[in-house]
Design an enzyme around this catalytic site. Structure first.
Site, PDB file in Angstrom:
ATOM      1  N   ASP A  27       5.648   7.351   8.046  1.00 26.99           N
ATOM      2  CA  ASP A  27       6.627   7.908   7.008  1.00 26.99           C
ATOM      3  C   ASP A  27       7.839   8.087   7.916  1.00 26.99           C
ATOM      4  O   ASP A  27       8.332   8.034   8.794  1.00 26.99           O
ATOM      5  CB  ASP A  27       5.864   9.447   6.945  1.00 26.99           C
ATOM      6  CG  ASP A  27       6.270  10.210   5.724  1.00 26.99           C
ATOM      7  OD1 ASP A  27       5.451  10.077   4.752  1.00 26.99           O
ATOM      8  OD2 ASP A  27       7.434  10.597   5.754  1.00 26.99           O
ATOM      9  N   VAL A 112       0.206   1.860  -4.232  1.00 28.50           N
ATOM     10  CA  VAL A 112      -0.336   3.186  -4.911  1.00 28.50           C
ATOM     11  C   VAL A 112       0.814   3.971  -5.557  1.00 28.50           C
ATOM     12  O   VAL A 112       0.440   4.817  -6.526  1.00 28.50           O
ATOM     13  CB  VAL A 112      -1.191   4.177  -4.045  1.00 28.50           C
ATOM     14  CG1 VAL A 112      -1.561   5.336  -4.557  1.00 28.50           C
ATOM     15  CG2 VAL A 112      -2.235   3.125  -3.161  1.00 28.50           C
ATOM     16  N   THR A 113       1.989   3.803  -5.113  1.00 24.82           N
ATOM     17  CA  THR A 113       3.169   4.526  -5.829  1.00 24.82           C
ATOM     18  C   THR A 113       3.339   4.233  -7.221  1.00 24.82           C
ATOM     19  O   THR A 113       3.094   3.029  -7.625  1.00 24.82           O
ATOM     20  CB  THR A 113       4.635   4.084  -4.997  1.00 24.82           C
ATOM     21  OG1 THR A 113       4.433   4.304  -3.602  1.00 24.82           O
ATOM     22  CG2 THR A 113       5.587   5.030  -5.374  1.00 24.82           C
ATOM     23  N   HIS A 169      -1.349   1.866 -15.767  1.00 26.71           N
ATOM     24  CA  HIS A 169      -1.867   3.008 -15.243  1.00 26.71           C
ATOM     25  C   HIS A 169      -0.710   4.205 -15.911  1.00 26.71           C
ATOM     26  O   HIS A 169      -0.019   4.626 -15.286  1.00 26.71           O
ATOM     27  CB  HIS A 169      -1.758   3.127 -13.533  1.00 26.71           C
ATOM     28  CG  HIS A 169      -2.150   4.312 -13.102  1.00 26.71           C
ATOM     29  ND1 HIS A 169      -3.334   5.012 -13.470  1.00 26.71           N
ATOM     30  CD2 HIS A 169      -1.762   5.239 -12.263  1.00 26.71           C
ATOM     31  CE1 HIS A 169      -3.504   6.186 -12.670  1.00 26.71           C
ATOM     32  NE2 HIS A 169      -2.241   6.012 -12.060  1.00 26.71           N
TER      33      HIS A 169
HETATM   34  N1  APR Z   1       9.581   5.693   4.059  1.00 20.32           N
HETATM   35  C1  APR Z   1       8.496   6.036   4.383  1.00 20.32           C
HETATM   36  N2  APR Z   1       8.007   7.262   3.647  1.00 20.32           N
HETATM   37  C2  APR Z   1       8.468   7.800   2.901  1.00 20.32           C
HETATM   38  C3  APR Z   1       9.747   7.159   2.068  1.00 20.32           C
HETATM   39  C4  APR Z   1      10.412   6.113   2.910  1.00 20.32           C
HETATM   40  N3  APR Z   1      11.369   5.638   2.555  1.00 20.32           N
HETATM   41  N4  APR Z   1      10.188   8.148   1.166  1.00 20.32           N
HETATM   42  C5  APR Z   1       9.270   8.996   0.972  1.00 20.32           C
HETATM   43  N5  APR Z   1       8.115   8.816   1.899  1.00 20.32           N
HETATM   44  C6  APR Z   1       7.019   9.835   2.142  1.00 20.32           C
HETATM   45  C7  APR Z   1       7.445  11.218   2.045  1.00 20.32           C
HETATM   46  O1  APR Z   1       8.190  11.693   3.284  1.00 20.32           O
HETATM   47  C8  APR Z   1       5.871  11.589   1.866  1.00 20.32           C
HETATM   48  O2  APR Z   1       5.350  12.080   3.142  1.00 20.32           O
HETATM   49  O3  APR Z   1       6.180   9.386   1.166  1.00 20.32           O
HETATM   50  C9  APR Z   1       5.181  10.658   1.118  1.00 20.32           C
HETATM   51  C10 APR Z   1       4.676  10.741  -0.110  1.00 20.32           C
HETATM   52  O4  APR Z   1       3.980  12.022  -0.189  1.00 20.32           O
HETATM   53  P1  APR Z   1       3.596  13.085  -1.177  1.00 20.32           P
HETATM   54  O5  APR Z   1       4.987  13.658  -1.660  1.00 20.32           O
HETATM   55  O6  APR Z   1       2.677  14.130  -0.526  1.00 20.32           O
HETATM   56  O7  APR Z   1       3.071  12.269  -2.425  1.00 20.32           O
HETATM   57  P2  APR Z   1       1.639  11.897  -2.836  1.00 20.32           P
HETATM   58  O8  APR Z   1       1.002  12.954  -3.399  1.00 20.32           O
HETATM   59  O9  APR Z   1       0.943  11.341  -1.489  1.00 20.32           O
HETATM   60  O10 APR Z   1       1.820  10.692  -3.547  1.00 20.32           O
HETATM   61  C11 APR Z   1       2.350   9.310  -3.135  1.00 20.32           C
HETATM   62  O11 APR Z   1       1.000   8.230  -4.891  1.00 20.32           O
HETATM   63  O12 APR Z   1      -0.068   8.713  -6.572  1.00 20.32           O
HETATM   64  C12 APR Z   1       1.095   8.384  -6.290  1.00 20.32           C
HETATM   65  O13 APR Z   1       2.298   9.269  -7.954  1.00 20.32           O
HETATM   66  C13 APR Z   1       1.980   9.567  -6.705  1.00 20.32           C
HETATM   67  O14 APR Z   1       3.761   7.933  -6.326  1.00 20.32           O
HETATM   68  C14 APR Z   1       3.202   9.052  -5.661  1.00 20.32           C
HETATM   69  C15 APR Z   1       2.366   8.399  -4.575  1.00 20.32           C
END
Ligand code: APR
Length: 304
Positions: A27, A112-113, A169
């Site tokens: 992360d 997944v994003t 999706h």
């Molecule tokens: N590099 C690494 N990690 C990153 C970066 C980056 N540049 N930018 C953001 N992150 C991390 C954030 O710090 C966070 O921990 O991505 C993580 C995203 O986690 P959450 O905010 O908890 O989101 P989440 O519910 O896991 O969903 C992630 O999946 O289902 C899809 O729509 C949802 O696009 C979203 C993704």
């Protein structure tokens, strides 16, 4: 696992507990992946798992991964559509995939994003991987939601149900009830059209329903389980047919676009795109969904 948020950590938990692979959680936030990885490892003596799980902010630690899962990005907030996330998440996915792919050039990449299908385009370009090694997680989740609602409606076990969902999706996804079954019996023989229509609509709104209940953040248990299902198919060379976002090259009359279709998934990634016969109405709905994905991809500029 790139992104150690709700979805990334849930996927990691499933994979670690299944004991199928060593896991690296990465992360951008210092300490977050390290903390979650240590917490997961500390459950090992209780749950009996002994794979390695580490957290890091350094892509070098992810080198030579078999599977890369991209969950990094912003999650939807109430009132925010998946599409609002487009450019922000394109920037993030582009940056992380470029680095992750460089360290693991032979990996299969699971995106997944959200917005999912558009992010697959970003990942394909940023990785330089062949199309079979870039696949999006959407249909497995959407189909699981559809199956859950079928099981609730009929009072049958969810494991007794089978279904797939086509298209992007998003709001235009295309559940195909004609091909859904319960214990091998086609769904239209078990439910009225009114019931089916209601379940189809609830499936389309499935992500938003969770967002509105949670108030902050979006779904992660079912997305985590759906992603894990795809990981197992790849790691264990299972050759299973699952609905996934894959780049079409003429299949379903679509060229160049990532969109949800049944694919055969194995250690090579997308081994085959399975073409099912669609009736006129299903074809039209699929076309509308592909057009919606195309519109988003058109907004990606140099990211796609
Ligand atoms: N590099 C690494 N990690 C990153 C970066 C980056 N540049 N930018 C953001 N992150 C991390 C954030 O710090 C966070 O921990 O991505 C993580 C995203 O986690 P959450 O905010 O908890 O989101 P989440 O519910 O896991 O969903 C992630 O999946 O289902 C899809 O729509 C949802 O696009 C979203 C993704």
């Amino acid at each position: 696992m790139i992104g150690a948020g709700n979805v990334g950590a849930t996927v990691a938990q499933r994979v670690v507990e299944a004991g199928v692979a060593d896991v690296v959680l990465l992360d951008i936030i210092a300490g977050l992946p390290q903390g979650k990885a240590l917490d997961l490892a500390e459950a090992g003596p209780l749950l009996g798992h002994d794979v390695s799980v580490i957290g890091t902010n350094d892509y070098a630690d992810t080198a030579d991964s078999t599977v890369i899962v991209v969950t990094s990005g912003l999650a939807r907030q109430p009132g925010m559509s998946r599409d609002d996330l487009l450019l922000k998440n394109a920037q993030i996915v582009n940056a992380v995939v470029e680095q992750a792919a460089r360290h693991s050039p032979n990996a299969v990449l699971i995106v997944v994003t959200n917005p999912l299908d558009a992010m697959c385009h970003v990942a394909l370009k940023a990785s330089g991987f062949p199309r079979r090694r870039v696949v999006g997680m959407a249909g497995v989740l959407d189909a699981a939601r559809f199956r859950t609602f079928v099981s609730m409606e009929l009072g049958v076990s969810p494991v007794n149900t089978c279904a797939f969902v086509l298209g992007g999706h998003g709001d235009t996804m295309v559940p195909v009830p004609r091909y859904a079954t319960v214990g091998g019996v086609p769904l239209p023989q078990l439910m009225s059209q009114e019931q089916i229509d209601r379940i189809v609509q609830r499936t389309r709104d499935g992500g938003a329903e969770i967002v509105s209940l949670l108030k902050s953040g979006s779904a992660f248990y079912a997305p985590g389980a759906a992603t894990a299902e795809m990981i197992y198919a790849i790691l264990e060379d299972r050759h299973v047919i699952l609905p996934c976002s894959a780049q079409l090259k003429g299949e379903y009359g679509v060229d160049g676009l990532f969109v949800g279709v049944p694919v055969r998934l194995s250690s090579v990634g997308v081994e085959e795109i399975v073409q099912v016969e669609l009736n006129e109405e299903e074809r039209a709905a699929f076309g509308r969904s592909a057009a919606a994905v195309q519109e988003l991809v058109g907004k990606l500029g140099t990211y796609a």
